[in-house]
Design a protein around this motif. Structure first.
Motif, PDB file in Angstrom:
ATOM      1  N   LYS A  32      40.376  54.385  54.451  1.00  0.00           N
ATOM      2  CA  LYS A  32      39.631  54.360  53.191  1.00  0.00           C
ATOM      3  C   LYS A  32      40.490  54.812  52.012  1.00  0.00           C
ATOM      4  N   PRO A  56      39.519  47.179  48.517  1.00  0.00           N
ATOM      5  CA  PRO A  56      38.076  46.925  48.507  1.00  0.00           C
ATOM      6  C   PRO A  56      37.644  45.957  47.408  1.00  0.00           C
ATOM      7  N   SER A  97      35.312  45.208  44.343  1.00  0.00           N
ATOM      8  CA  SER A  97      34.648  46.001  43.308  1.00  0.00           C
ATOM      9  C   SER A  97      34.205  45.049  42.202  1.00  0.00           C
ATOM     10  N   ARG A 143      38.392  50.356  38.831  1.00  0.00           N
ATOM     11  CA  ARG A 143      36.960  50.518  39.092  1.00  0.00           C
ATOM     12  C   ARG A 143      36.153  49.468  38.328  1.00  0.00           C
ATOM     13  N   SER A 201      28.372  51.158  44.080  1.00  0.00           N
ATOM     14  CA  SER A 201      29.697  51.455  44.624  1.00  0.00           C
ATOM     15  C   SER A 201      30.807  50.986  43.701  1.00  0.00           C
ATOM     16  N   THR A 217      34.679  52.544  42.894  1.00  0.00           N
ATOM     17  CA  THR A 217      35.617  51.870  43.801  1.00  0.00           C
ATOM     18  C   THR A 217      36.692  51.147  43.019  1.00  0.00           C
ATOM     19  N   THR A 239      30.941  42.664  47.734  1.00  0.00           N
ATOM     20  CA  THR A 239      30.844  44.109  47.872  1.00  0.00           C
ATOM     21  C   THR A 239      30.710  44.493  49.344  1.00  0.00           C
TER      22      THR A 239
END
Length: 371
Positions: free
Chosen positions: A55, A239, A241, A252, A267, A271, A345
Motif C-alpha cells: 500500500k 492506485p 484516484s 490526489r 478515497s 489517494t 476506484t
C-alpha cells in the motif's frame, strides 16, 4: 528484541541514537491478486514485497523521485521494511537520545529537520504519519547519499548512506566506509547491527527491483507510441484516484457526488494516483500534450481512427454508454490484444485483455495520437 544502534541526528555528527530494528532476512513471496498479475511499480516488484508494504509503494516511488538517479523505490521500501516491518505506529524503546517512531523510525530531533506535510492532509501524527515519514526518509537518505558521494570513501554511496542512517555518519567517517562486521555486534550474533542492516536492505532492494519482464511488454518497437506505453508501464500498481494524476505523476483526486468513492468514503481525496485519462495524458505528455479528460482526448485524436485489427502500441481505445459524446473510459494499447489502463476506484493501474478491460458492448473505437 533489543534495539539496534541507530544513526546520527544529522550528517557530520557521531551521536548514537536508538533504533528499534527488525532483523529480517528476506522478503516473503505473496503475489497480490488485485493487480491481476501485474506487480511492477516503477521498478518495484510488489509480488516480492511483503503484503503489508504494498500500500505504501506509490509513496516510495515519490520519495525516491526526490533524489533522482541516486535512490530507488525498491531501496527505500526495503529500508522501510527493515526499520519497522512497514508498521506506521511502531515505537522503539525509550533511550537517552529519544524514541524511534513510525515506519521510518525517526527520533524527534531528526524528524524536526526533515519533516514536511507531504500528503497535504494537515495531520499532526509526526513520524507516525506514514506518507510524511516515507518522504522524509527519502530526503534524509538523499543527503546521506550526497555525503557518501563526496566523501571519497571506497564504497558505494548507497551503502554509505544506509550505514549513516543506521549508525550515524560519524561512524562512517570513523571507519571511512561501512562499519565492519564486528561493529555493534552483541553476544551470540554473527554480524554487527549496521553491517547486517546494510547487507539485508541491499539484498532485498535488489530482489524487489526485478525489472519489468520482456514477457510482459515485449516487441513494442520504437517511436512515440511504444514510448508512451513504456512510460505508462512505470506506473503499474499505482492506485486509481478519480480526478487525480497530472503529466508529472500521481496526485490526489476528488469526489463529485458519484465518482471517487470506495467502501462508503471519498478515497480519491486521500489517494495519490491516476484516473483513466490522466494516465493517458501522463504517458503521452513528453511528445504530445493531450487534453485532460477522455472525451476531449477522443476529440483531439478522432481524425486518425484505427480498427482493432490494426492497433499499434500507444493507440487509444475508448468506451461509452452513449456514443462518442458520452465517453467514460480510455486505455492505451499495449500489444498482444491487451490494454494498459487505470480501470476504476479500488483498482490499480494494470494490464488486461481488451475484452476484459470494460464491457465489450461499450467499445466505441480507437485512435492513433499524432506526435
Amino acid at each position: 528484541m533489543k534495539a539496534l544502534v541507530k544513526g546520527a541526528v544529522a550528517v557530520g555528527t557521531a551521536l548514537p541514537v536508538a533504533l528499534f530494528g527488525l532483523l529480517l532476512a528476506g522478503a516473503s513471496v505473496d503475489a497480490s491478486g488485485s493487480t491481476t498479475g501485474i506487480t511492477m511499480v516503477n521498478g518495484l516488484n510488489l509480488a516480492l514485497m511483503p503484503a503489508e508494504g504494498r500500500k505504501w509503494a506509490p509513496w516510495y516511488v515519490k520519495s525516491a523521485a526526490q533524489c533522482p538517479g541516486k535512490l530507488t523505490p525498491a531501496l527505500l521500501a526495503a529500508q522501510g521494511y527493515q526499520e519497522s516491518g512497514f508498521n506506521p505506529t511502531i515505537e522503539g524503546p525509550p533511550t537517552q537520545y529519544g524514541t524511534a517512531k513510525g515506519i521510518a523510525q525517526f527520533i524527534d530531533s531528526t524528524w524536526a529537520t526533515y519533516a514536511q506535510d507531504a500528503d497535504g492532509d494537515g495531520t499532526k501524527l509526526g513520524a507516525k504519519d506514514a506518507e510524511d515519514a516515507i518522504m522524509a526518509q527519502g530526503r534524509y537518505m538523499c543527503r546521506l547519499y550526497d555525503a557518501g558521494q563526496k566523501s571519497g570513501y571506497n564504497d558505494d554511496p548507497v551503502r554509505l548512506a544506509l550505514a549513516g542512517y543506521n549508525a550515524g555518519w560519524g561512524w562512517v567517517t570513523h571507519y571511512q566506509g561501512v562499519p565492519p562486521i564486528s561493529f555493534a555486534r552483541e553476544p551470540g550474533q554473527e554480524e554487527g547491527q549496521t553491517y547486517h542492516y546494510v547487507k539485508v536492505i541491499t539484498a532485498n532492494a535488489k530482489a524487489w527491483a526485478t525489472a519489468l519482464g520482456s514477457a510482459s511488454l515485449s516487441g513494442l518497437g520504437t517511436g512515440s507510441g511504444p514510448d508512451a506505453v513504456r512510460r505508462a508501464a512505470t506506473q503499474l500498481g499505482i492506485p486509481y484516484s478519480w480526478g487525480g494524476g497530472t503529466p508529472s505523476g500521481p496526485s490526489r483526486g476528488f469526489c463529485d457526488g458519484r465518482n471517487g468513492y470506495w467502501r462508503g468514503s471519498c478515497s480519491a481525496a486521500t489517494t495519490a494516483g491516476y484516473d483513466c485519462s490522466s494516465l493517458v495524458q501522463y504517458a503521452w505528455w513528453p511528445s504530445l500534450k493531450l487534453p485532460r479528460v477522455a472525451a476531449d482526448q477522443y476529440g483531439a485524436t478522432a481524425s486518425r481512427p484505427v480498427v482493432k485489427s490494426d492497433l499499434q502500441p500507444g493507440d487509444l481505445l475508448f468506451w461509452s454508454k452513449g456514443g462518442t459524446r458520452a465517453i467514460y473510459h480510455v486505455a492505451i494499447y499495449a500489444g498482444d490484444g491487451r490494454v494498459l489502463h487505470a480501470p476504476r476506484t479500488g483498482k490499480p493501474v494494470q494490464i488486461q485483455p481488451i475484452d476484459a478491460a470494460m464491457p465489450a458492448a461499450d467499445y466505441v473505437g480507437a485512435t492513433r495520437p499524432g506526435a
